[in-house]
Scaffold this motif. Structure first.
Motif, PDB file in Angstrom:
ATOM      1  N   PRO A 121      24.354  -0.402  -9.512  1.00 43.36           N
ATOM      2  CA  PRO A 121      23.654   0.085  -8.317  1.00 43.36           C
ATOM      3  C   PRO A 121      23.890  -0.800  -7.104  1.00 43.36           C
ATOM      4  N   TRP A 153      21.897  -1.208  -3.962  1.00 42.59           N
ATOM      5  CA  TRP A 153      20.614  -0.823  -3.370  1.00 42.59           C
ATOM      6  C   TRP A 153      20.676  -0.872  -1.849  1.00 42.59           C
ATOM      7  N   ARG A 181      18.455  -5.212  -2.597  1.00 43.93           N
ATOM      8  CA  ARG A 181      18.060  -5.758  -3.890  1.00 43.93           C
ATOM      9  C   ARG A 181      17.247  -4.711  -4.653  1.00 43.93           C
ATOM     10  N   ARG A 182      17.205  -4.873  -5.947  1.00 42.43           N
ATOM     11  CA  ARG A 182      16.435  -3.970  -6.789  1.00 42.43           C
ATOM     12  C   ARG A 182      14.943  -4.090  -6.446  1.00 42.43           C
ATOM     13  N   PHE A 186      11.186  -1.630 -10.398  1.00 43.67           N
ATOM     14  CA  PHE A 186      12.162  -0.683 -10.954  1.00 43.67           C
ATOM     15  C   PHE A 186      12.800  -1.265 -12.217  1.00 43.67           C
ATOM     16  N   GLU A 230      15.296  -1.897 -15.316  1.00 44.40           N
ATOM     17  CA  GLU A 230      16.716  -1.668 -15.583  1.00 44.40           C
ATOM     18  C   GLU A 230      16.918  -0.606 -16.661  1.00 44.40           C
ATOM     19  N   ASP A 270      17.801   2.735 -14.988  1.00 45.36           N
ATOM     20  CA  ASP A 270      18.827   2.812 -13.944  1.00 45.36           C
ATOM     21  C   ASP A 270      19.573   4.141 -13.961  1.00 45.36           C
ATOM     22  N   TYR A 315      22.387   1.754 -17.608  1.00 46.38           N
ATOM     23  CA  TYR A 315      21.037   1.254 -17.827  1.00 46.38           C
ATOM     24  C   TYR A 315      20.989   0.263 -18.990  1.00 46.38           C
ATOM     25  N   GLU A 338      14.838   4.648  -3.903  1.00 51.85           N
ATOM     26  CA  GLU A 338      14.208   3.410  -4.344  1.00 51.85           C
ATOM     27  C   GLU A 338      12.694   3.573  -4.468  1.00 51.85           C
ATOM     28  N   ARG A 360       6.967  -2.814 -13.669  1.00 52.83           N
ATOM     29  CA  ARG A 360       8.065  -2.324 -14.502  1.00 52.83           C
ATOM     30  C   ARG A 360       7.546  -1.717 -15.795  1.00 52.83           C
TER      31      ARG A 360
END
Length: 347
Positions: free
Chosen positions: A128, A130, A134-135, A139, A141, A144, A151, A232, A293
């Motif tokens: 990814p 973004w 950044r992630r 979120f 992994e 993904d 993922y 996102e 998460r």
């Protein structure tokens, strides 16, 4: 290394991604293992079709072939890919998303795998990119795939898999001659629903028709996939997970629950519980996003399960349908005649 010619298909649909499209084409041009041709399939957008036919052609170098085609089927990604397959002249067809760029050795690692004649499909690793840089902390992994990327839970290296992931994948063209093309009505179809799974259904059909076929993922074949800001957000995450459930119900209807949910069982019973535990541990240690998460994994599973239940009910009532096209026709010997150039072709 294999000397098979590789055709690269990029399906496009909006001028809003103009710079992304040019970047994707440029990344194909820069491959260490050159593509035989690049096919840009435009999804029912006459203005984009004309613009690409004119502007991409002006930048084509001698010996390079870029063709611009109109989607010959119904609106959507599956029909666009089928159009590309039918027009491709290479023995291998590779698919690249229109908002992704491939690393220099992307096609080289694909080609190496096809030295084994049993190999019928090879996928790669999608990283990814973004929009925020950044992630998002929340979120996971493990999800993904929501943004079209590789993922957590997929095995590393070059490994045998049930199915490849469509935005970074390749197939022998002979595979389509055996089982036909991508099913329409499962994947993205031009509306607002972020559906998927068309490549899963195709791969399962392929291994049923050819039991000795080998399907691989080689994580050295890397592309970088753009994730816009809208994707996102948690709202998109939940909607995409729900849509995945709808799509999985159609896949299960097509190929049966055994194969249709084979990989998903391991994912939901091993990978996701480990992800929840990891998130909770991070939260206990004061690391940012841990609780988020863990919560997102639970919410994603619930959304996908809800979509699957509703999709199954719709399928039983005949309210959800899809179609599988027959074997793709192959271009005749004269198709490759003439000087390589970019041009617009009518279906």
């Amino acid at each position: 290394m294999s000397h098979l010619d590789i055709s690269v298909v990029i399906c496009v649909y909006t001028e809003d991604r103009w710079e992304d499209i040019l970047a994707a084409v440029d990344s194909v041009r820069r491959q260490s293992r050159p593509a035989a041709e690049t096919l840009l399939v435009v999804d029912h957008n006459p203005a984009l079709l004309e613009r690409l036919g004119e502007e991409v052609g002006a930048n084509t170098t001698p010996g390079e072939e870029v063709r611009v085609l109109a989607n010959a089927g119904p609106r959507g990604l599956s029909a666009g890919r089928n159009t590309g397959v039918a027009a491709a002249r290479g023995e291998i067809v590779a698919f690249l998303d229109d908002d992704a760029v491939a690393e220099r050795d992307w096609l080289r690692y694909f080609a190496e795998a096809y030295e084994d004649p049993r190999v019928m499909a090879v996928g790669g690793r999608t990283v990814p990119a973004w929009a925020s840089g950044r992630r998002p902390h929340w979120f996971p992994e493990e999800f993904d795939w929501v943004v079209g990327c590789t993922y957590r839970g997929l095995p590393p290296g070059r490994v045998r898999v049930r199915n490849v992931l469509g935005g970074n994948a390749s197939f022998r063209t002979s595979a389509f001659e055996v089982v036909g093309g991508f099913a329409t009505g499962i994947g993205r179809d031009g509306d607002k629903r972020p559906l998927g799974c068309e490549e899963t259904e195709l791969c399962i059909r392929l291994t049923r028709a050819l039991p000795d076929a080998v399907l691989l993922i080689d994580d050295r074949s890397v592309i970088h996939h753009k994730v816009p800001a809208a994707r996102e957000r948690f709202g998109y995450f939940r909607t995409r997970a729900y849509a995945e459930g709808l799509s999985k119900a159609l896949v299960a209807r097509s190929v049966g629950m055994g194969k249709g949910l084979e990989s998903e069982r391991r994912y939901t019973t091993r990978v996701l519980p480990a992800g929840v535990a990891r998130g909770l541990r991070d939260a206990a240690l004061g690391r940012p996003g841990g609780a988020g998460r863990a919560g997102a994994i639970v919410a994603g599973v619930a959304a996908a399960a809800g979509g699957y239940v509703l999709g199954t009910l719709r399928a039983r009532r005949g309210g959800a349908t899809f179609s599988v096209p027959g074997p793709a026709p192959r271009p005749g010997p004269a198709a490759g005649a003439g000087r390589p150039r970019a041009r617009e072709e009518a279906p």
